[in-house]
Write a protein that holds these residues in place. Structure first.
Motif, PDB file in Angstrom:
ATOM      1  N   THR A  69       0.813  -1.219   0.000  1.00 51.37           N
ATOM      2  CA  THR A  69       0.000   0.000   0.000  1.00 51.37           C
ATOM      3  C   THR A  69       0.840   1.259   0.000  1.00 51.37           C
ATOM      4  O   THR A  69       0.636   2.163  -0.806  1.00 51.37           O
ATOM      5  CB  THR A  69      -0.944   0.002   1.221  1.00 51.37           C
ATOM      6  OG1 THR A  69      -1.788  -1.143   1.152  1.00 51.37           O
ATOM      7  CG2 THR A  69      -1.794   1.252   1.243  1.00 51.37           C
ATOM      8  N   VAL A  70       1.813   1.333   0.899  1.00 44.17           N
ATOM      9  CA  VAL A  70       2.592   2.562   1.057  1.00 44.17           C
ATOM     10  C   VAL A  70       3.487   2.831  -0.148  1.00 44.17           C
ATOM     11  O   VAL A  70       3.866   3.978  -0.411  1.00 44.17           O
ATOM     12  CB  VAL A  70       3.427   2.495   2.361  1.00 44.17           C
ATOM     13  CG1 VAL A  70       4.579   1.508   2.224  1.00 44.17           C
ATOM     14  CG2 VAL A  70       3.928   3.876   2.757  1.00 44.17           C
ATOM     15  N   ASP A  71       3.836   1.787  -0.927  1.00 41.94           N
ATOM     16  CA  ASP A  71       4.713   1.956  -2.083  1.00 41.94           C
ATOM     17  C   ASP A  71       3.978   2.388  -3.349  1.00 41.94           C
ATOM     18  O   ASP A  71       4.585   2.907  -4.286  1.00 41.94           O
ATOM     19  CB  ASP A  71       5.450   0.643  -2.392  1.00 41.94           C
ATOM     20  CG  ASP A  71       6.449   0.266  -1.318  1.00 41.94           C
ATOM     21  OD1 ASP A  71       6.907   1.174  -0.593  1.00 41.94           O
ATOM     22  OD2 ASP A  71       6.768  -0.933  -1.198  1.00 41.94           O
ATOM     23  N   LEU A  72       2.673   2.164  -3.384  1.00 41.13           N
ATOM     24  CA  LEU A  72       1.929   2.372  -4.626  1.00 41.13           C
ATOM     25  C   LEU A  72       2.059   3.783  -5.211  1.00 41.13           C
ATOM     26  O   LEU A  72       2.332   3.928  -6.409  1.00 41.13           O
ATOM     27  CB  LEU A  72       0.459   1.983  -4.442  1.00 41.13           C
ATOM     28  CG  LEU A  72      -0.358   1.892  -5.728  1.00 41.13           C
ATOM     29  CD1 LEU A  72      -1.392   0.774  -5.646  1.00 41.13           C
ATOM     30  CD2 LEU A  72      -1.058   3.204  -6.051  1.00 41.13           C
ATOM     31  N   PRO A  73       1.905   4.853  -4.420  1.00 41.05           N
ATOM     32  CA  PRO A  73       2.043   6.193  -5.004  1.00 41.05           C
ATOM     33  C   PRO A  73       3.421   6.444  -5.619  1.00 41.05           C
ATOM     34  O   PRO A  73       3.550   7.216  -6.579  1.00 41.05           O
ATOM     35  CB  PRO A  73       1.793   7.129  -3.818  1.00 41.05           C
ATOM     36  CG  PRO A  73       0.963   6.324  -2.878  1.00 41.05           C
ATOM     37  CD  PRO A  73       1.485   4.934  -3.006  1.00 41.05           C
ATOM     38  N   THR A  74       4.455   5.792  -5.077  1.00 40.90           N
ATOM     39  CA  THR A  74       5.801   5.955  -5.636  1.00 40.90           C
ATOM     40  C   THR A  74       5.895   5.336  -7.029  1.00 40.90           C
ATOM     41  O   THR A  74       6.499   5.906  -7.941  1.00 40.90           O
ATOM     42  CB  THR A  74       6.841   5.312  -4.698  1.00 40.90           C
ATOM     43  OG1 THR A  74       6.773   5.947  -3.415  1.00 40.90           O
ATOM     44  CG2 THR A  74       8.247   5.470  -5.250  1.00 40.90           C
ATOM     45  N   TYR A  75       5.290   4.166  -7.205  1.00 39.91           N
ATOM     46  CA  TYR A  75       5.258   3.537  -8.533  1.00 39.91           C
ATOM     47  C   TYR A  75       4.570   4.458  -9.545  1.00 39.91           C
ATOM     48  O   TYR A  75       5.001   4.558 -10.698  1.00 39.91           O
ATOM     49  CB  TYR A  75       4.518   2.194  -8.479  1.00 39.91           C
ATOM     50  CG  TYR A  75       5.344   1.054  -7.942  1.00 39.91           C
ATOM     51  CD1 TYR A  75       6.096   0.244  -8.783  1.00 39.91           C
ATOM     52  CD2 TYR A  75       5.366   0.773  -6.575  1.00 39.91           C
ATOM     53  CE1 TYR A  75       6.858  -0.811  -8.291  1.00 39.91           C
ATOM     54  CE2 TYR A  75       6.119  -0.282  -6.070  1.00 39.91           C
ATOM     55  CZ  TYR A  75       6.853  -1.064  -6.932  1.00 39.91           C
ATOM     56  OH  TYR A  75       7.610  -2.101  -6.441  1.00 39.91           O
ATOM     57  N   ILE A  76       3.507   5.108  -9.109  1.00 44.26           N
ATOM     58  CA  ILE A  76       2.780   6.013 -10.001  1.00 44.26           C
ATOM     59  C   ILE A  76       3.604   7.274 -10.275  1.00 44.26           C
ATOM     60  O   ILE A  76       3.721   7.712 -11.420  1.00 44.26           O
ATOM     61  CB  ILE A  76       1.418   6.408  -9.396  1.00 44.26           C
ATOM     62  CG1 ILE A  76       0.576   5.154  -9.091  1.00 44.26           C
ATOM     63  CG2 ILE A  76       0.648   7.333 -10.338  1.00 44.26           C
ATOM     64  CD1 ILE A  76       0.227   4.311 -10.287  1.00 44.26           C
ATOM     65  N   GLU A  77       4.173   7.853  -9.255  1.00 42.77           N
ATOM     66  CA  GLU A  77       4.939   9.092  -9.422  1.00 42.77           C
ATOM     67  C   GLU A  77       6.089   8.927 -10.416  1.00 42.77           C
ATOM     68  O   GLU A  77       6.343   9.803 -11.244  1.00 42.77           O
ATOM     69  CB  GLU A  77       5.495   9.553  -8.070  1.00 42.77           C
ATOM     70  CG  GLU A  77       6.293  10.857  -8.167  1.00 42.77           C
ATOM     71  CD  GLU A  77       6.865  11.290  -6.835  1.00 42.77           C
ATOM     72  OE1 GLU A  77       6.699  12.463  -6.475  1.00 42.77           O
ATOM     73  OE2 GLU A  77       7.478  10.446  -6.144  1.00 42.77           O
ATOM     74  N   TYR A  78       6.775   7.799 -10.346  1.00 45.72           N
ATOM     75  CA  TYR A  78       7.927   7.578 -11.215  1.00 45.72           C
ATOM     76  C   TYR A  78       7.580   6.928 -12.548  1.00 45.72           C
ATOM     77  O   TYR A  78       8.460   6.634 -13.352  1.00 45.72           O
ATOM     78  CB  TYR A  78       8.987   6.745 -10.479  1.00 45.72           C
ATOM     79  CG  TYR A  78       9.757   7.549  -9.465  1.00 45.72           C
ATOM     80  CD1 TYR A  78      10.886   8.273  -9.830  1.00 45.72           C
ATOM     81  CD2 TYR A  78       9.337   7.621  -8.149  1.00 45.72           C
ATOM     82  CE1 TYR A  78      11.584   9.030  -8.912  1.00 45.72           C
ATOM     83  CE2 TYR A  78      10.022   8.381  -7.211  1.00 45.72           C
ATOM     84  CZ  TYR A  78      11.153   9.086  -7.608  1.00 45.72           C
ATOM     85  OH  TYR A  78      11.842   9.850  -6.686  1.00 45.72           O
TER      86      TYR A  78
END
Length: 216
Positions: A55-64
């Motif tokens: 869950t906590v990693d998901l926005p990072t995958y999207i941002e990059y």
């Protein structure tokens, strides 16, 4: 993979509902599950790829740009503060960030809790909340059971996400303030949204129609 739409789904409570919702608008692939050992699962016919993340990693995958779009709770977006587009409030996965204290230590007003120690998984959100109240607190970041903090003397109170509030009641904690409500959101990488606008815009439109039909 430029002609593919890559979707990041979070493990946990939002997973099944998100997968089912996407399937209703034609975004599915065989073998997508939280337990899958495959890191990337693709549907070559519809040009869709799925990745399953913490869950906590998901926005990072999207941002990059490792994924074009994803579904995540608003609480994670507010805490992580990543550079992503929020496309749609999906409405499910409703919960709230709240402050709770042991029943025996409840105080008359919020300002009476100043200069205490707070256990939380959401240090950024907690800090912003207490700053708005104008009170200083010591923030202790935890990743496990936040309710344990006051029980063993690590903290005097907690800031945590709850759905029903049953867990805090079982641990003899009482909610003293609700900070914000969180629901699942569809998010996108800003560059992907521009480059794949037609397809992603249609996806948003289709999802909005399905959600409206479900409410009717």
């Amino acid at each position: 993979m430029e002609d593919y739409i890559t979707i990041a789904l979070p493990k946990g409570k939002l997973f099944k509902r998100s997968l089912a919702l996407l399937a209703k608008v034609g975004y599915s692939a065989e073998g997508v599950s939280e337990d899958s050992r495959k890191l990337v699962i693709a549907n070559e016919e519809t040009k869709v790829r799925f990745i399953i993340t913490k869950t906590v990693d998901l926005p990072t995958y999207i941002e990059y740009g490792a994924a074009d779009i994803g579904i995540i709770g608003k609480d994670v977006l507010l805490e992580e503060q990543k550079d992503v587009y929020e496309l749609l409030d999906l409405g499910y996965g409703k919960c709230r960030l709240m402050m709770a204290v042991p029943e025996s230590k409840r105080r008359p007003e919020l300002k009476d809790y100043a200069h205490l120690r707070v256990a939380t998984k959401y240090p950024r959100c907690a800090r912003e909340y207490f700053d708005k109240l104008g009170i200083q607190m010591e923030i202790v970041k935890l990743n496990g059971s936040i309710e344990l903090g006051p029980l063993i003397g690590l903290s005097e109170l907690i800031v945590d996400i709850v759905e029903t509030g049953t867990t805090i009641k079982e641990n003899k904690l009482v909610e003293v303030d609700s900070i914000f409500t969180s629901t699942a959101r569809l998010i996108a990488n800003p560059v992907s949204f521009k480059l794949k606008f037609d397809r992603l815009h249609k996806l948003v439109t289709d999802l909005r129609a399905v959600l409206a039909e479900e409410k009717a």
